[in-house]
Structure formats: C-alpha cells, structure tokens
Design a protein around this motif. Structure first.
Motif, short mmCIF file in Angstrom:
data_model
loop_
_atom_site.label_atom_id
_atom_site.label_comp_id
_atom_site.label_asym_id
_atom_site.label_seq_id
_atom_site.Cartn_x
_atom_site.Cartn_y
_atom_site.Cartn_z
N GLN A 53 0.83 -1.20 0.00
CA GLN A 53 0.00 0.00 0.00
C GLN A 53 0.87 1.26 0.00
O GLN A 53 0.60 2.23 -0.71
CB GLN A 53 -0.93 -0.01 1.21
CG GLN A 53 -1.75 1.25 1.40
CD GLN A 53 -2.76 1.47 0.29
OE1 GLN A 53 -3.17 0.52 -0.35
NE2 GLN A 53 -3.15 2.71 0.07
N GLN A 103 -6.37 -0.54 -1.09
CA GLN A 103 -6.73 -0.38 0.32
C GLN A 103 -8.17 -0.77 0.63
O GLN A 103 -8.57 -0.83 1.80
CB GLN A 103 -6.50 1.05 0.77
CG GLN A 103 -7.51 2.06 0.24
CD GLN A 103 -7.26 3.45 0.73
OE1 GLN A 103 -6.29 3.70 1.43
NE2 GLN A 103 -8.11 4.39 0.36
N LEU A 118 -7.46 -3.26 3.09
CA LEU A 118 -6.23 -3.56 2.35
C LEU A 118 -6.23 -4.97 1.77
O LEU A 118 -5.20 -5.62 1.63
CB LEU A 118 -4.98 -3.37 3.24
CG LEU A 118 -4.37 -1.97 3.30
CD1 LEU A 118 -5.28 -1.00 4.02
CD2 LEU A 118 -3.00 -1.98 3.96
N SER A 165 -3.99 -5.37 -1.27
CA SER A 165 -2.60 -5.16 -0.87
C SER A 165 -2.06 -6.42 -0.20
O SER A 165 -0.93 -6.85 -0.47
CB SER A 165 -2.51 -3.97 0.08
OG SER A 165 -1.18 -3.75 0.49
#
Length: 855
Positions: free
Chosen positions: A308, A723, A727, A730
């Motif tokens: 991220q 995100q 998240l 990610s």
C-alpha cells in the motif's frame, strides 16, 4: 559575578495598518505576490528603499515603515485603486477552479504531500541552497496555478543556508544570521483551542518535539517543522538550525524529523494525503513511518503494509552520481532506529536490507535513495539524459534487467515562468500574447504570439533589463568592497565596471568542481584578448556559492576573483557575492547569454538556463541535463556534440577551446551584426525562438501536469484499489509476490524453437515456441516474453521490442508451451531471446528485484 538568568516574558507586536489597507496584510502573508509584478510594485510603492533593505519582505516592511507613509497611502485614491486591483486578482486565484478541477472531474479524491529538505520560494524566506529547493518552490507555485490538491512539507531552518562573503584574498567565508520567524510570511499552526501543533519524534537518548509552521503559496499550504523549542535539549534545538549543516549524525536527525516528523505533523493536523512525493531521498524515512502507522494495532505484516505504501509513493532522484546520495553506516542506523524497528515487524537485518543496493552485503551502507526506490512504485529522474544515467546507476537493484528497462522514468524539470520573468518582458507579453498565457497555463499555443512582437520593442525591453543589471551590479560590487574595507581605488572602480550596451554573459550556479566555473580561465591570454576588444566589447558576470566543506570549489572562486583584478580586464569581469534568488533574477533577466559548462552526465537537469531562455536570453552550454532536449541550432549554442572523455584534463582543454571558438566566431559576430538602426535582428530572431519554443515546455506548469497525469493520479487510483476492504488486495499482492518469489528458483526455460531456417524477407514473420517448467506456479502468475531487435557490433540487441507470448497448453505436468511471433519489419542482422518475468495482476511493474529468467 554570578551569571544572570532572568525570566523572559514574551509578547508580539503587529503592524498597525489603516483599515483601508488591511488587504495588504493578507497579501503580505501569502507568497502569491512574488510572481505577480503588479503585487510586487504595490509593496514597493510604499517605501522603495525600505523594501530593498528588508530583502523584499513585505511582512517585515509593514512592521517598520513610517506610519505617516501608511496613512498617506491609505488616503491615496490611486494607491487604493492599485490595491483593489491586486487584491481582486489574488481572490480570483484563490477561489477559481484550475486545470486539475476541469481535467479530472469525477476522479477519486486526491491530496498529494510533497516532501523536500528545502524550498526556494523567495529570497525573504532563505530556507534553500540552490536548484533543488528552487525547483520545489516552483513546484508549489505551479500546483497553485493548476489547482492541484497538494501540500508541501519541509523544515524551517533558523539560520537557513549560509550567507557568502569573500575575504580580501577572494576566499569564500560563511555567515549564518538568524531568521526572525515572526517577521516572515509564516505563522504557527494551531488547534481549534489556540494551542500550537507540536509532534514528537524519538531519538536514541530522548524525544524531540517539533513545532509546525505554515506558509501560504497561493492556494497551497507549506508546513515547516522547527525543533528550536525550550522543551528540547540544546543539541536537539540545533536540528533545524542550518540547511545541510553539521556532520552525518546531524543529517540523520534532520531526515528523521523531516520524514517521520513530517508524516506525524500531517496526521496531527488531520491532513490526510493519498499520495506522497519524495523530492530526493532526504525524506525517505516517511515511507517507514507510513508503514508503521498501518501496522500499528493491526495484524498486518510489513510486506502487506509495504504494498500500500509503495503504491502511493513517488520518488524523484536528482543526483547523477552515487557520491551525492546520503549514505549512513549500519551501526548509526541501528543506533537511531533500534527502538523503532520492532514497530515495523522487521528484524534489524531486514530493516537494513531496505537501504542496501545489495541486500546480501551486510557491510554496505544504508542509502536513502535505495530506501526510497525500494518503497516507491513510481521513480523518476529529472531529464531524459538523467533518466538514462539513473537507470545505469541503480540497475544493480534489478539484476539482469536491461538498463533500458530498469523501472526509473524521467520527468524533465521546469521553472515557474512568471516567477523568473522580468517585469519589462512581462509587459511586452501582456501586450502581444493572448491573456490565456496567464489565465490558462496549460495552453502552449499562446506562446506562438511571441513571433508578433516587433523586434525593436522586444530589444528595448531586453536592453532595459541589461541596464538594470549593470546599475545594480555596480551598487552590489561597491557594497562588497565596502564590507571588506576596500580602498578608494576599488570603490571608484566599482562605479565603472561593466558597459550597459556590451555583450553580457552570465554564469551563476553552485561552485562544485564538476560544474567547471573556471573553464573560461583555461587560456587566460585568449580570454584577455576577448575582454580587451573595445570595438566589440564582451563582459562576464559570475556568481555562486561553494559548499562550506568544498575547498576545491572555493579555489575556483578565488581564481576568478584574482583574474578579475587584472587592471586590463577588471571592468569586464566581476564576481557577485551571496548568490540567491534575487541575484539570480537580475542575472537571468539581464544577461545576453547564459553559460553552462558541466562535465556531461553530471548535471541532472539544471534549471537556470530555462529561466534565462524564458527572458529571451540565449544559452551556450555543454549538451547535458535539459539542454540535451532543448538545444536546436537556432536557439543557442552547444559546446561539443555530447562526447565523453576518459581524461578530464583533455576534456577541459578541448571544450575550453571549443568555447573560445564559439565566442569568437559565432556569438560575438552575431550580437554585433547590426543594421543602420543598430538592432541585431538575427539575434532577436533567436530570442523569439527561445521564448516561443522553450518557455512553454521547460516550465513547472507542464512538469506538474506531467507528474499529476503520469504519477499522482495513477498512484491515487492504485492506492484506492489496494486499500479497499481493509487492504484486501494489498495483502493478496504481498502473499502472491512472496509465493512466487519462493517458487521462482524452480522455473526453467527448457526449450526454445523457431520456425524457418533463419533467413526471412521483410514482411514475413517467425513463430517462436518456448517450453517453460512452472512447478507449483500458475501460468497466469508469470509472463513469457520475446525480447527482439537488431544486433549491434557487440552482439547485443539495440532498441528491443518486447512481446508477450501466449500460453498455448500444458504439455506435461508443470511443463507449459508458450507461442509468440516476431514480424520481420526491417532487413539486417536480428536476434531474440526469451525471458520470464512476474505477471501478477496488481504489480506496478513486471520487474521485481531478483525475479527475471532468461533462456
């Protein structure tokens, strides 16, 4: 006698401005005025001498001016009309939509945080040393003009960068006067209850508290951290004392305050950026702090948070040589981060590896540039050539990736044109260009109107600039001689230096050895003959600072000063002390030619020549930095053709002789080629070419738009995507990369076959098949690519084409067939190779360090 230690109670005195002049205070506290000549003149009209004495600082001037002068201005209808006009223009700028709002309607909400160790906004706020800071300041000004949602973050240096003066022998000396923050265009940031915003960063022995100040640049906020607080230990109060001052430990403290403290300051103020831009590696610790904040109170791993952070980080490198990068010894890093590392959920070794070019070499220092590269998905140099140099310099981070494909891009620097444009040229442009040159900074076509400016009018405007430069230089030189106790003869000579009608060449920049500030002195006899010519007079103005620790640079300055003392040439060559933005404006606006002589490949971009070009000043430069992209024969002169030399001494000899030849055979004759009207029309044609073709391209409005379109907006979108759902993507990307990395060693290209007999005609194509073993790897997780092109004399592929091969079928367990096609478009000796790279969906680039396989 006992030392006195009284309790000092503080209070603040504010300017007493008549009600009718109240808008002056708002204007003075917003640096919008610095790039609007009408606003500058508004302050200058109050008291021209005091405006100069206060270093063009209207905040300070309003606090010192005779109240009778303010009262008179408040009753002067002409002045009030001037104030009304300027204030309305200011309010219009603050409230109107800019390019970003009109071009990115419906885009995800975005806010960019732009971190830099220095910002050069104006000489009255001297928290900059040179090009890096001035570029950062111009970046903010253009962001304001474009309506880009952006905030700046930096440090507020109590002593700024040093003030330069020369000894009687011409040796550079340094002074560090203190800035009076309360008489600058800055103010402390406070919470709603009136208390000051302060943040804490931890050093090995104690905590350091940072006060946050704010400067307004149009509609852009710049937040500056200050450690000079009574709550801090004396040593820690010095952290924000001097820009680039002190040793290695001071530098690491400053960069901790900038990177970590800067992120915490934004959080404390409830400012929530979605994209972070690191202008050089000084602020790279911000990436660690962003990861720590994501990890705090969560079950995330560092690699999960890292995806991220990387997605929303942009890193711009300005340095063309490794020696220019901040590098900290491993033991020093552990000293300062021992208590911080656990919060990143990393081992000390894993932490140190983030800053190593070779992660396996435990003795390697911790590079701030490497840290920034490893924690940013978007990395760029600052000119086309510098992008190429940077890819070569950092290719070891991506082993076996061709230099041309190393994921470092370039965005060529620019200048904020209206900051650097002379009032005289500005007036001419207002008369002959569409008003869109001011209201629509994205419309390059308006600059075509420069062609319509009458030669006589443009030349007269330029001559006024040269006359101002000469008059100001004489005054400045006299002040220099007075300050060091100059003789009567020296003072008298200062009043006679320079000729307001002579060909004037400027050289002003940092005096580092690679910039070769004394290259002109290589053949002093030949230079002297040029300077002694009374029929076609030529003169040089030099300015620039050397780093306090750079004795070689100081020696260059002394050599110039000594040469200028020769009675035969002293009226034709001068050195101006204490180069700053004010000196730079006079020079880039008033000289006829801008000289630049770096060793090729050592100038990342250079922007002073761009400032000169916007004013119609012609460049004469080595083909380095921006001039590689900007040069055309009808715009200026190139010293050499971009050659490289193994022997620096030979290079200096060859290029100095080339420079003398250009001066003698091209520049001087062209300047003095006049008709009966004494107008150098061929020269003016080149001036117009410069303004028309260079000014709309080499400016920060174009540059900031490019950053927005190529980096900020995509990073914002990518960050938003990664995100979502806590998240989720990610985390998935981190796991997929980790899984692929662990299985990468098992991947094999076991066979490559091509159709035909190796001889093809133009227009035909060749089919290539590759067998690839992918144990426990899905074919969708990788890409098999053809890397094809013409073969050069060294057996390498020049200007390769990269084509992704198609997965055909699984031939046997874990063995897969991929098929591709090469079109034979040109004749000659051609070649190809097959490679495997990661192909995960959310990757920013297919080049992950250590994951590329060639056949």
């Amino acid at each position: 006698m006992a030392e006195m230690n009284p309790t000092i109670r503080t209070y603040q005195v504010f300017p007493d401005v008549p009600e009718s002049l109240k808008p002056l205070l708002e204007l003075a506290h917003n640096l919008w005025w610095v790039w609007h000549p009408d606003a500058v003149e508004l302050f200058r009209r109050l008291d021209r001498e005091l405006f100069d004495q206060t270093n063009h600082n209207p905040v300070k001037m309003l606090g010192r001016i005779d109240q009778a002068k303010l009262a008179a201005a408040g009753a002067d209808e002409g002045y009030l009309a001037h104030l009304k006009r300027v204030y309305e223009a200011f309010k219009q700028h603050i409230n109107e939509n800019g390019w970003y709002q009109s071009s990115h309607q419906g885009a995800a909400k975005m806010l960019v945080a732009y971190f830099s160790a220095e910002f050069g906004l104006h000489e009255s706020l001297p928290i900059y040393s040179g090009g890096l800071g001035v570029l950062a300041g111009d970046h903010l000004k253009s962001a304001s003009e474009l309506g880009l949602p952006l905030v700046g973050v930096g440090l507020l240096y109590r002593n700024g960068y040093f003030q330069q003066y020369l000894s009687g022998d011409g040796w550079q000396q340094e002074a560090y006067p203190e800035l009076d923050f309360y008489n600058l265009a800055i103010e402390p940031v406070t919470f709603t209850d009136g208390s000051e915003v302060r943040v804490r960063v931890d050093l090995p022995d104690n905590a350091v508290f940072c006060k946050v100040w704010k400067a307004n640049i149009g509609r852009i906020s710049l937040y500056l951290l200050d450690t000079n607080l009574q709550d801090n230990a004396p040593a820690d109060r010095e952290i924000t004392s001097r820009l680039y001052g002190g040793g290695t430990e001071m530098r690491i403290k400053q960069e901790i305050v900038l990177g970590i403290g800067g992120v915490r300051a934004l959080e404390a103020m409830n400012v929530s950026p979605t994209v972070f831009h690191m202008n050089e590696g000084h602020s790279a610790f911000l990436a660690l702090e962003r990861a720590r904040m994501l990890l705090e109170g969560s079950n995330l791993t560092f690699d999960e948070a890292r995806q991220q952070v990387m997605a929303t980080n942009v890193f711009t490198t300005h340095t063309p040589v490794p020696a220019g990068i901040d590098m900290f010894p491993p033991d020093l890093m552990i000293k300062y981060f021992r208590n911080y590392v656990p919060s990143l959920k990393l081992s000390e070794e894993g932490f140190l590896a983030l800053g190593r070019e070779d992660v396996t070499n435990s003795k390697q220092g911790f590079s701030m540039a490497v840290l920034a590269i490893r924690l940013a998905d978007s990395v760029n140099g600052v000119s086309w050539l510098h992008g190429e140099v940077s890819r070569q310099m950092w290719h070891n981070i991506w082993p076996n990736v061709p230099d041309t494909e190393v994921p470092i891009h370039h965005v060529t620097n620019g200048i904020h044109v209206r900051t650097w444009l002379s009032a005289d040229i500005n007036f001419v442009l207002d008369r002959y260009l569409s008003h869109k040159w001011i209201t629509d900074p994205t419309d390059h076509s308006v600059w075509e109107g420069v062609s319509q400016i009458p030669d006589e009018e443009l030349w007269r405007a330029h001559e006024r600039c040269r006359e101002k430069l000469v008059g100001w230089s004489r005054k400045r030189l006299r002040e220099q001689f007075l300050s060091r106790g100059g003789s009567y003869d020296e003072l008298a000579a200062a009043d006679e230096v320079l000729d307001p009608e002579a060909l004037t060449i400027g050289f002003a920049r940092r005096f580092a050895s690679y910039k070769r500030g004394a290259l002109l002195l290589r053949d002093p006899e030949r230079l002297t003959r040029l300077l002694e010519d009374t029929k076609r007079p030529i003169q040089f103005i030099f300015a620039g600072k050397s780093h306090p620790a750079d004795n070689e640079g100081k020696e260059l300055i002394r050599a110039l000063v000594h040469f200028a003392r020769n009675p035969a040439v002293r009226r034709r060559i001068i050195f101006l002390e204490n180069y700053d933005m004010n000196v730079a404006r006079y020079l880039v606006q008033g000289v006829d030619v801008w000289l630049n002589t770096p060793r090729r490949g050592m100038e990342a971009s250079g922007t002073s020549g761009m400032k000169a070009a916007a004013n119609g000043v012609l460049n004469c430069s080595i083909l380095d930095g921006w001039w590689v992209e900007g040069y055309e024969p009808d715009l200026g002169w190139a010293i050499g053709r971009g050659e490289t030399y193994a022997d620096g001494n030979v290079q200096d000899q060859v290029e100095s002789q080339t420079l003398y030849d250009i001066l003698e055979k091209q520049i001087i004759p062209l300047f003095y080629q006049r008709g009966v009207d004494n107008i150098p029309r061929e020269w003016i044609a080149r001036m117009k070419n410069c303004m028309r073709r260079l000014a709309p391209v080499f400016n920060t409005n174009r540059m900031v738009r490019e950053y927005a379109d190529r980096f900020y907006v995509p990073a914002n979108l990518r960050g938003t995507t990664l995100q979502t759902d806590g998240l989720k993507r990610s985390i998935e990307l981190a796991h997929a990369k980790d899984r692929l990395r662990h299985r990468w060693g098992g991947i094999r290209i076991v066979g490559v076959h091509s159709s035909g007999n190796g001889h093809f005609k133009v227009g035909e194509n060749m089919q290539v098949e590759a067998l690839v073993d992918l144990p426990e790897v899905d074919p969708g997780e990788i890409k098999v690519q053809l890397y094809a092109g013409a073969i050069n004399a060294s057996g390498r592929i020049d200007q390769p084409q990269v084509m992704t091969m198609t997965h055909s079928k699984e031939m046997a367990p874990n063995r897969h067939l991929f098929i591709g096609r090469i079109d034979c478009k040109t004749s000659g000796r051609q070649g190809y190779a097959v490679r495997v790279v990661p192909g995960l969906e959310d990757l920013a680039t297919p080049f992950e360090p250590g994951m590329i396989l060639w056949n």
